[in-house]
Write an enzyme that holds these catalytic residues in place. Structure first.
Site, PDB file in Angstrom:
ATOM      1  N   TYR A 143       0.809  -1.213   0.000  1.00 24.43           N
ATOM      2  CA  TYR A 143       0.000   0.000   0.000  1.00 24.43           C
ATOM      3  C   TYR A 143       0.849   1.273   0.000  1.00 24.43           C
ATOM      4  CZ  TYR A 143      -3.938  -3.060   1.210  1.00 24.43           C
ATOM      5  OH  TYR A 143      -4.891  -4.038   1.213  1.00 24.43           O
ATOM      6  N   ASP A 227      -2.639 -17.947   1.672  1.00 21.55           N
ATOM      7  CA  ASP A 227      -3.804 -18.571   1.062  1.00 21.55           C
ATOM      8  C   ASP A 227      -4.281 -19.773   1.872  1.00 21.55           C
ATOM      9  OD1 ASP A 227      -1.435 -19.830   0.379  1.00 21.55           O
ATOM     10  OD2 ASP A 227      -1.978 -20.204  -1.703  1.00 21.55           O
TER      11      ASP A 227
END
Length: 370
Positions: A143, A227
């Site tokens: 970010y 994941d």
């Protein structure tokens, strides 16, 4: 009583002002019943700040935050500002506050109350007693990394670029926050990354392991690919206690964990900076539900996450454990009594709006404090 606890309140946009009003009821109650007084400043952030001052986080807001002991934040954003350039969007307000105040560790608890077992996306047996703390690094990673942007290639097509960047120091400092929490909880921590395909993930795993071995040998550390962690949260969530992740993975996994609890409208968060010489940390507290523009102004928003964020503020910034626990118990009792806002409505329960839910929590505080 002289106020010696300075708060900056930033209601922001959407449902932010509505749910913040209910927290102000709790603050007034504490003043009258607990003889705890706060010096409160109120400022502008997000779209409200853009409309009034031309910036999603003007300098005056940052200066007020710097001068405060803690910041209580509502929400930012909405369709009114969707057409603005990227560098003017309301969401940049919270990013600037995190960066300028050095708030690098975002704490997102995901705790299932018994009264909301049936609201979870999973079967009750899978989430009964669930109590997870996700620690998200919040000033680095993809970010904030450079280079970033959208560029025009030689053939005229566009390419978007975001860069995942972490230094050893950035990883180590947020890891220590997570290890400290794990040490005070069950002594178990899971660190997530994608070390199998990302160089930043390889460094993340290495640094977290080094900090754990050198400074926290009493905490059991495990590593998991992000994941796989998402899959495990959706199938066996109670195996986790403290989960540490990067800015991106912590963001995604904390929202997934929120779904397990029944509603984003129930979950608070805290974002902490480094301790100073006295041990004080700059800190910002906010619900994770966002501005919910589709229901803003309708009086139906759930104020509980904002109230529980204030409870986190009392506990972490002021050491007021008893008062924090009192607010949390009041919210839990009101829900056990059957009151529900629309987001957590269940058959056979009483549907109420924002104001009635806030009033019910204050009445329950009266009973608990009697």
């Amino acid at each position: 009583m002289t106020a010696n606890k300075r708060l900056l309140v930033l209601p922001g946009d959407g449902i932010g002002p509505e749910v913040m009003r209910e927290v102000r009821r709790v603050i007034d109650w504490m003043d009258h019943r607990r003889h705890v007084s706060f010096a409160i400043d109120e400022g502008l952030v997000g779209g409200a700040a853009i409309d009034a001052l031309g910036s999603p986080c003007p300098d005056v807001t940052v200066e007020a935050a710097m001068a405060s002991d803690a910041v209580l934040f509502g929400s930012v954003g909405g369709p009114k500002w969707d057409s603005l350039p990227f560098d003017k969007r309301p969401e940049l307000g919270i990013l600037r506050l995190r960066q300028d105040l050095g708030l690098f560790a975002n704490l997102r608890p995901a705790k299932v109350m018994d009264a909301l077992l049936d609201a979870s996306s999973l079967k009750p047996d899978l989430v009964r007693g669930l109590d997870i703390m996700i620690v998200r690094e919040s000033t680095g990673g993809i970010y904030f990394g450079e280079p970033r942007g959208i560029e025009i290639m030689a053939d005229g097509s566009r390419r978007g670029i975001d860069t995942e960047v972490y230094t050893e120091q950035e990883i180590a400092r947020v890891a220590r926050v997570a290890f400290d929490l794990a040490r005070r909880r069950t002594g178990k921590m899971t660190s997530v990354e994608k070390a199998n395909v990302m160089q930043s993930g390889r460094l993340w795993r290495a640094v977290v392991s080094e900090v754990g071995a050198a400074e926290y040998p009493d905490v059991t550390l495990s590593h998991m690919y992000a994941d796989n962690c998402a899959m495990q949260l959706a199938s066996r969530p109670k195996q986790f206690d403290v989960v540490l992740g990067s800015n991106l993975f912590g963001d995604l996994l904390s929202d997934l964990a929120a779904a397990l609890t029944g509603s984003l409208g129930m979950l608070p968060s805290a974002t902490l900076g480094a301790p100073d010489a006295s041990g004080r940390r700059r800190a910002l507290y906010e619900p994770i539900h966002g501005s919910a523009p589709d229901i803003a102004g309708k009086g139906v928003a759930n104020p509980c996450a904002q109230m529980l964020s204030f409870a986190m503020l009392l506990r972490l910034s002021f050491g007021m454990e008893e008062d924090a626990a009192l607010i949390e118990k009041a919210v839990e009792n009101v829900l056990a009594g059957g009151l529900r806002t629309a987001d957590i409505m269940q058959p056979g329960r009483a549907r109420v709006g924002t104001t009635v839910m806030g009033e019910a929590v204050v009445r329950e505080l009266d009973k608990l404090a009697a």
